[in-house]
Structure formats: structure tokens, C-alpha cells
Design an enzyme around this catalytic site. Structure first.
Site, PDB file in Angstrom:
ATOM      1  N   LYS A   1      -6.062  -7.024   6.186  1.00 43.32           N
ATOM      2  CA  LYS A   1      -4.796  -7.814   6.754  1.00 43.32           C
ATOM      3  C   LYS A   1      -4.768  -7.826   8.314  1.00 43.32           C
ATOM      4  O   LYS A   1      -4.891  -6.928   8.708  1.00 43.32           O
ATOM      5  CB  LYS A   1      -3.337  -7.306   6.232  1.00 43.32           C
ATOM      6  CG  LYS A   1      -2.062  -7.871   6.392  1.00 43.32           C
ATOM      7  CD  LYS A   1      -0.875  -7.359   5.816  1.00 43.32           C
ATOM      8  CE  LYS A   1       0.456  -8.052   6.352  1.00 43.32           C
ATOM      9  NZ  LYS A   1       1.461  -7.341   5.343  1.00 43.32           N
TER      10      LYS A   1
ATOM     11  N   ASP B   1       1.130  -2.409   1.331  1.00 41.61           N
ATOM     12  CA  ASP B   1       0.740  -2.754   2.655  1.00 41.61           C
ATOM     13  C   ASP B   1       0.517  -1.642   3.680  1.00 41.61           C
ATOM     14  O   ASP B   1       1.820  -1.222   4.044  1.00 41.61           O
ATOM     15  CB  ASP B   1       1.397  -4.011   3.202  1.00 41.61           C
ATOM     16  CG  ASP B   1       0.923  -4.989   2.256  1.00 41.61           C
ATOM     17  OD1 ASP B   1       0.763  -5.002   1.049  1.00 41.61           O
ATOM     18  OD2 ASP B   1       1.168  -6.245   2.787  1.00 41.61           O
TER      19      ASP B   1
ATOM     20  N   LYS C   1      -5.797 -11.369   4.292  1.00 40.60           N
ATOM     21  CA  LYS C   1      -4.412 -11.565   4.542  1.00 40.60           C
ATOM     22  C   LYS C   1      -3.938 -11.876   5.867  1.00 40.60           C
ATOM     23  O   LYS C   1      -3.996 -10.893   6.511  1.00 40.60           O
ATOM     24  CB  LYS C   1      -3.471 -10.554   3.725  1.00 40.60           C
ATOM     25  CG  LYS C   1      -1.955 -11.188   3.821  1.00 40.60           C
ATOM     26  CD  LYS C   1      -1.009 -10.033   3.249  1.00 40.60           C
ATOM     27  CE  LYS C   1       0.264 -10.616   3.498  1.00 40.60           C
ATOM     28  NZ  LYS C   1       1.428  -9.681   2.730  1.00 40.60           N
TER      29      LYS C   1
END
Length: 303
Positions: A225, A162, A261
Site C-alpha cells: 500500500k 493495514d 493499494k
């Protein structure tokens, strides 16, 4: 500007990433977001009722899409082991409750999670290890430092990375710099899936969220995300809609399925978890959305 990590940019966008000028022209030429219509749709989804049995099914699906997260300076090996236990068995009173999708932690704790998860894939669905990287949460570090961060996490056993984009560069209009950094991180991640954190709370407008989403997709991000969870606002339903639309449009143009996400913010209440799924299913297929939270799982599993 560099190529994507695979060395192949989808034919539909090969010219777009050829140089900074064409990339800027493409991103600046994306259709503007109608904020009134967007927020009305989000409100309608959030207030729609759902039958109890359907809600229970949706809650199980929501649990299976959680990245169970702890990203605090005070995190310890013991806390990570407890997190893994919770991810493997979210509700001890309901043994059939699905496992979470991943455990999300800092790079130095990846070996702890790997040890705690060892062998668990033989008794059920595999839980991935997701590691934040690239000077999370600020993203303020030189590229070699960020790459070393990623390589260290992958070597320790991370299945997913991430990363955070350089929001300063993005807001200054240096799209090529942001693109090249994502490409470099994707290459360093190797087989690990890459989630690109936009930190939407700092992007100021829905139009910027759309641009950043497309930039991350063009550079090879497997997921886009919303947030680090360290900035307010974090995930909101309107912002998630914009990102889901980008993934939907990408699939239509290239045939490639990417994912979204939402993390932090209003993803936490369990009723919102069902709303995220309802929203996602209108744009992408199952398995192409994750939610990131340390608290949503408790609320979902105690319905």
C-alpha cells in the site's frame, strides 16, 4: 531473520532471506527505475480518453475496489455507522451500484463496524473490515505494542490489517529489522489479510519504493500500500506503477498473485480512479488492486 508467517518462502527467494547480508545484496541489486520513462508513461495514461459507457463500467468496478476510510482523531461510532451505510449503498438512486470492498478504521472502532455490518453478507457482497494497526500512522512503537494492536483488531473482527513499516529503519538500511517486523505482524494477523503501508512520500526515490515493495512481498504482505494519507505526497501514478511492476515480477517469479493499494493523494478524483484501473490491468488481474479514500466514493457515485 525469521521465516515468513506461513513458514515457507518461495523457492526462488529462499536464499535471499537467509540472512541480512543476502537480503541487502538482493535489494541493492534490483534494477534502477528510469524516472523519465516512468513519469512519461504515467502522464500518457492519465491523458488517454475513454468512452462514456466504458467509463461508467470502470467507475462501478472502481467503487467495488474502494476501502472506504475514516482515520481521524475525532472519529465516532456514529460516523463509522454512517460510513458503513454509505459502503453498503454508495448511490441510493442506483440500487445496482456495487458495494465497496472494505471499511477502513481504527482498531477501537472495529466492533462498531462489525455490529453495523452484521447480516449484510446475506443480502449482497460481503464488505470486509480493515483496521490500521502497528502505531499508525508513524509506526513508532515497540514491536510488542504493535503486535498487541494487531491482535486486538483481529479479535474484534477485523478481516484485514493495514500496518505501517518502520521507515526510519528502512532508510537507515536495516532491511532485516523491517522484514522481521512484517513477518511478526503477519503471524499475529492470522487469517486476516495483511496490507503493508510503505509511506512512499517519505521514501524519497523510486528506487527506494521498489526496494520497499520487494521487502514487503518477501515478508509475506498480501497487499503493498502506498500511503497512510497523512503524508504528502501520498499516492501518485508513477509510484503506483513501480509497485504494480513489483507485484507483476513477483507473480512471474513465484506464481503467487499479490495486490496493490494506492491510498490518498491523487487517487481522490474520479477520473483518476479510472486511470488507476487502466494502469493496474496492464500489470495484474482484476481484484488485485484496491483504492483507499474517504472522498473518492462520493465522486465516483455522482458521475
Amino acid at each position: 531473520m525469521s521465516e515468513t508467517a506461513t513458514g515457507v518462502v518461495p523457492a526462488a527467494f529462499a536464499d535471499v532471506v537467509a540472512d541480512e547480508v543476502r537480503l541487502r545484496r538482493f535489494l541493492d541489486g534490483l534494477p534502477g527505475v528510469d524516472p523519465v520513462a516512468l513519469e512519461q508513461r504515467a502522464t500518457a495514461l492519465a491523458t488517454r480518453s475513454i468512452k462514456k459507457q466504458s467509463k461508467l463500467t470502470a467507475i462501478d468496478l472502481a467503487i467495488s475496489m474502494v476501502d472506504l476510510t475514516t482515520l481521524e482523531g475525532a472519529d465516532t461510532a456514529g460516523k463509522v455507522r454512517n460510513l458503513v451505510r454509505k459502503g453498503l449503498q454508495p448511490d441510493p438512486e442506483r440500487p445496482d451500484t456495487p458495494r465497496v470492498a472494505a471499511i477502513c478504521i481504527y482498531p477501537d472502532l472495529v466492533p462498531v463496524a462489525a455490529g453495523a455490518l452484521a447480516g449484510s453478507e446475506n443480502t449482497g457482497t460481503k464488505i470486509n473490515i480493515a483496521s490500521v494497526a502497528t502505531a499508525f500512522p508513524s509506526g513508532r512503537a515497540a514491536l510488542p505494542v504493535k503486535i498487541a494492536d494487531v491482535e486486538s483488531a483481529v479479535a474484534a473482527g477485523a478481516d484485514e490489517i493495514d500496518m505501517v513499516i518502520d521507515r526510519g529503519a528502512f532508510l537507515a538500511g536495516h532491511y532485516g529489522k523491517v522484514y522481521d517486523e512484517i513477518v511478526a505482524v503477519k503471524q499475529a494477523a492470522g487469517a486476516a489479510r495483511l496490507k503493508v503501508i510503505l509511506e512512499t512520500g517519505e521514501l524519497a526515490t523510486y528506487d527506494n519504493v521498489r526496494k520497499a515493495s520487494w521487502l514487503a512481498l518477501l515478508a509475506g504482505g498480501d497487499f503493498i500500500k502506498t500511503s497512510t494519507g497523512k503524508v504528502s505526497p501520498a499516492a501518485t501514478l508513477p509510484v503506483t506503477h513501480v509497485m504494480l511492476q513489483a507485484v507483476h515480477d513477483w507473480k512471474r517469479a513465484t506464481g503467487e498473485q499479490r495486490a496493490v493499494k494506492p491510498a490518498g493523494g491523487s487517487v481522490r478524483p474520479r477520473t483518476r480512479s479510472v486511470t488507476w484501473l487502466r494502469s493496474a490491468r496492464s500489470r495484474v488481474r482484476n481484484g488485485c488492486i484496491r483504492t483507499g479514500s474517504g472522498s473518492a466514493l462520493h465522486r465516483c457515485s455522482t458521475i
